[in-house]
Design a protein around this motif. Structure first.
Motif, PDB file in Angstrom:
ATOM      1  N   ILE A  60     -33.324  -8.327  16.691  1.00 21.11           N
ATOM      2  CA  ILE A  60     -32.517  -7.139  16.380  1.00 21.11           C
ATOM      3  C   ILE A  60     -32.450  -6.220  17.596  1.00 21.11           C
ATOM      4  CG2 ILE A  60     -32.408  -5.043  14.962  1.00 21.11           C
ATOM      5  CD1 ILE A  60     -33.731  -6.741  12.698  1.00 21.11           C
ATOM      6  N   ALA A  61     -33.568  -6.009  18.265  1.00 20.50           N
ATOM      7  CA  ALA A  61     -33.595  -5.149  19.455  1.00 20.50           C
ATOM      8  C   ALA A  61     -32.757  -5.753  20.586  1.00 20.50           C
ATOM      9  CB  ALA A  61     -35.032  -4.927  19.918  1.00 20.50           C
ATOM     10  N   GLU A  62     -32.843  -7.065  20.747  1.00 19.17           N
ATOM     11  CA  GLU A  62     -32.031  -7.724  21.792  1.00 19.17           C
ATOM     12  C   GLU A  62     -30.547  -7.562  21.501  1.00 19.17           C
ATOM     13  OE1 GLU A  62     -33.273 -11.795  22.274  1.00 19.17           O
ATOM     14  OE2 GLU A  62     -35.323 -11.194  22.757  1.00 19.17           O
ATOM     15  N   GLN A  63     -30.156  -7.696  20.234  1.00 16.90           N
ATOM     16  CA  GLN A  63     -28.747  -7.519  19.869  1.00 16.90           C
ATOM     17  C   GLN A  63     -28.320  -6.079  20.133  1.00 16.90           C
ATOM     18  OE1 GLN A  63     -26.563 -10.025  18.855  1.00 16.90           O
ATOM     19  NE2 GLN A  63     -25.090  -8.416  19.266  1.00 16.90           N
ATOM     20  N   ALA A  64     -29.179  -5.129  19.802  1.00 10.56           N
ATOM     21  CA  ALA A  64     -28.873  -3.721  20.074  1.00 10.56           C
ATOM     22  C   ALA A  64     -28.686  -3.496  21.573  1.00 10.56           C
ATOM     23  CB  ALA A  64     -29.990  -2.833  19.535  1.00 10.56           C
ATOM     24  N   ASP A  65     -29.544  -4.092  22.364  1.00 12.54           N
ATOM     25  CA  ASP A  65     -29.426  -3.970  23.822  1.00 12.54           C
ATOM     26  C   ASP A  65     -28.110  -4.558  24.328  1.00 12.54           C
ATOM     27  OD1 ASP A  65     -31.931  -2.764  23.910  1.00 12.54           O
ATOM     28  OD2 ASP A  65     -32.974  -4.594  24.530  1.00 12.54           O
ATOM     29  N   ARG A  66     -27.701  -5.686  23.745  1.00  9.83           N
ATOM     30  CA  ARG A  66     -26.421  -6.295  24.157  1.00  9.83           C
ATOM     31  C   ARG A  66     -25.242  -5.382  23.812  1.00  9.83           C
ATOM     32  NH1 ARG A  66     -29.173 -11.137  22.901  1.00  9.83           N
ATOM     33  NH2 ARG A  66     -28.488 -11.197  20.739  1.00  9.83           N
ATOM     34  N   PHE A  67     -25.279  -4.800  22.608  1.00  8.68           N
ATOM     35  CA  PHE A  67     -24.208  -3.870  22.243  1.00  8.68           C
ATOM     36  C   PHE A  67     -24.202  -2.666  23.172  1.00  8.68           C
ATOM     37  CE2 PHE A  67     -24.223  -5.724  17.791  1.00  8.68           C
ATOM     38  CZ  PHE A  67     -22.933  -6.246  17.882  1.00  8.68           C
ATOM     39  N   LEU A  68     -25.370  -2.163  23.510  1.00  2.14           N
ATOM     40  CA  LEU A  68     -25.443  -1.021  24.410  1.00  2.14           C
ATOM     41  C   LEU A  68     -24.889  -1.383  25.788  1.00  2.14           C
ATOM     42  CD1 LEU A  68     -26.369   1.909  24.773  1.00  2.14           C
ATOM     43  CD2 LEU A  68     -28.605   1.010  25.465  1.00  2.14           C
ATOM     44  N   ALA A  69     -25.263  -2.554  26.287  1.00  2.00           N
ATOM     45  CA  ALA A  69     -24.783  -2.994  27.609  1.00  2.00           C
ATOM     46  C   ALA A  69     -23.264  -3.163  27.632  1.00  2.00           C
ATOM     47  CB  ALA A  69     -25.465  -4.298  28.007  1.00  2.00           C
ATOM     48  N   SER A  70     -22.699  -3.550  26.487  1.00  2.00           N
ATOM     49  CA  SER A  70     -21.242  -3.735  26.435  1.00  2.00           C
ATOM     50  C   SER A  70     -20.527  -2.458  25.972  1.00  2.00           C
ATOM     51  CB  SER A  70     -20.880  -4.910  25.520  1.00  2.00           C
ATOM     52  OG  SER A  70     -21.235  -4.621  24.181  1.00  2.00           O
ATOM     53  N   ARG A  71     -21.278  -1.356  25.953  1.00  2.71           N
ATOM     54  CA  ARG A  71     -20.750  -0.023  25.635  1.00  2.71           C
ATOM     55  C   ARG A  71     -20.198   0.089  24.220  1.00  2.71           C
ATOM     56  NH1 ARG A  71     -18.453   2.818  30.845  1.00  2.71           N
ATOM     57  NH2 ARG A  71     -20.068   4.242  30.256  1.00  2.71           N
ATOM     58  N   GLN A  72     -20.741  -0.715  23.329  1.00  3.53           N
ATOM     59  CA  GLN A  72     -20.376  -0.629  21.907  1.00  3.53           C
ATOM     60  C   GLN A  72     -21.459   0.222  21.217  1.00  3.53           C
ATOM     61  OE1 GLN A  72     -18.912  -4.317  20.069  1.00  3.53           O
ATOM     62  NE2 GLN A  72     -19.168  -5.278  22.087  1.00  3.53           N
ATOM     63  N   HIS A  73     -21.383   1.511  21.471  1.00  2.00           N
ATOM     64  CA  HIS A  73     -22.455   2.421  21.092  1.00  2.00           C
ATOM     65  C   HIS A  73     -22.691   2.527  19.591  1.00  2.00           C
ATOM     66  CE1 HIS A  73     -21.435   3.892  25.236  1.00  2.00           C
ATOM     67  NE2 HIS A  73     -22.698   3.522  25.324  1.00  2.00           N
ATOM     68  N   LYS A  74     -21.635   2.447  18.798  1.00  2.00           N
ATOM     69  CA  LYS A  74     -21.823   2.536  17.341  1.00  2.00           C
ATOM     70  C   LYS A  74     -22.637   1.346  16.829  1.00  2.00           C
ATOM     71  CE  LYS A  74     -17.817   5.372  16.379  1.00  2.00           C
ATOM     72  NZ  LYS A  74     -16.529   5.496  15.701  1.00  2.00           N
ATOM     73  N   TYR A  75     -22.309   0.150  17.319  1.00  2.00           N
ATOM     74  CA  TYR A  75     -23.067  -1.034  16.896  1.00  2.00           C
ATOM     75  C   TYR A  75     -24.496  -0.992  17.447  1.00  2.00           C
ATOM     76  CZ  TYR A  75     -18.765  -3.155  15.159  1.00  2.00           C
ATOM     77  OH  TYR A  75     -17.615  -3.424  14.470  1.00  2.00           O
ATOM     78  N   ALA A  76     -24.634  -0.525  18.666  1.00  2.00           N
ATOM     79  CA  ALA A  76     -25.977  -0.402  19.251  1.00  2.00           C
ATOM     80  C   ALA A  76     -26.824   0.540  18.409  1.00  2.00           C
ATOM     81  CB  ALA A  76     -25.890   0.088  20.697  1.00  2.00           C
ATOM     82  N   THR A  77     -26.248   1.670  18.029  1.00  2.00           N
ATOM     83  CA  THR A  77     -26.972   2.639  17.201  1.00  2.00           C
ATOM     84  C   THR A  77     -27.370   2.022  15.872  1.00  2.00           C
ATOM     85  OG1 THR A  77     -25.771   4.470  18.225  1.00  2.00           O
ATOM     86  CG2 THR A  77     -26.815   4.913  16.101  1.00  2.00           C
ATOM     87  N   LEU A  78     -26.455   1.280  15.274  1.00  2.00           N
ATOM     88  CA  LEU A  78     -26.733   0.622  13.998  1.00  2.00           C
ATOM     89  C   LEU A  78     -27.912  -0.352  14.128  1.00  2.00           C
ATOM     90  CD1 LEU A  78     -25.850  -0.018  11.041  1.00  2.00           C
ATOM     91  CD2 LEU A  78     -24.420  -1.805  12.027  1.00  2.00           C
ATOM     92  N   PHE A  79     -27.904  -1.155  15.179  1.00  2.00           N
ATOM     93  CA  PHE A  79     -28.966  -2.152  15.357  1.00  2.00           C
ATOM     94  C   PHE A  79     -30.302  -1.508  15.748  1.00  2.00           C
ATOM     95  CE2 PHE A  79     -25.729  -5.207  14.755  1.00  2.00           C
ATOM     96  CZ  PHE A  79     -26.371  -6.380  14.431  1.00  2.00           C
ATOM     97  N   TYR A  80     -30.266  -0.428  16.516  1.00  2.00           N
ATOM     98  CA  TYR A  80     -31.516   0.280  16.821  1.00  2.00           C
ATOM     99  C   TYR A  80     -32.087   0.909  15.543  1.00  2.00           C
ATOM    100  CZ  TYR A  80     -30.930  -0.254  21.877  1.00  2.00           C
ATOM    101  OH  TYR A  80     -30.807  -0.757  23.147  1.00  2.00           O
TER     102      TYR A  80
END
Length: 118
Positions: A60-80
């Motif tokens: 889950i944390a790795e997926q959040a990091d990937r979303f953050l790296a791709s600037r998909q902040h809403k998804y990153a926030t959801l996964f964090y």
């Protein structure tokens, strides 16, 4: 043969950690001589209730990091947030097990307690 030895050691370490986390082994047990520890470990393995639980928090944390790296902040926030809630649920579950609270009640506590209460 070396791979089998490594796997055996890793599996044993995982079991020991889980048994310790759930209060089935304590610090005194971890300091026992090898022969006595093995006897205690096998007793717990054969006689105590335990279950293998898959912890997906790293994924889950790795997926959040990937979303953050791709600037998909809403998804990153959801996964964090999901990672954080899973971490809290893990803490609650371990404490319920240590306090010998039955699994049904453990699940009920986790399901019925909202994130603010956790």
């Amino acid at each position: 043969m070396k791979r089998d030895e490594t796997m055996n050691r890793n599996v044993r370490e995982l079991f020991v950690k889980q048994f310790y986390d759930h209060g089935l082994l304590d610090k005194d047990d971890l300091n026992l001589p090898d022969k006595e520890f093995t006897k205690k470990f096998l007793h717990v393995l054969k006689n105590e209730p335990w279950a293998i639980v898959v912890d997906h928090r790293d994924d889950i944390a790795e997926q959040a990091d990937r979303f953050l790296a791709s600037r998909q902040h809403k998804y990153a926030t959801l996964f964090y947030a999901m990672f954080f809630e899973h971490s809290l649920n893990n803490i609650i579950s371990k404490q319920c097990i240590k306090l010998k609270i039955d699994e049904k009640t453990n699940i009920e506590i986790i399901r019925c307690t909202d994130i603010h209460a956790k």
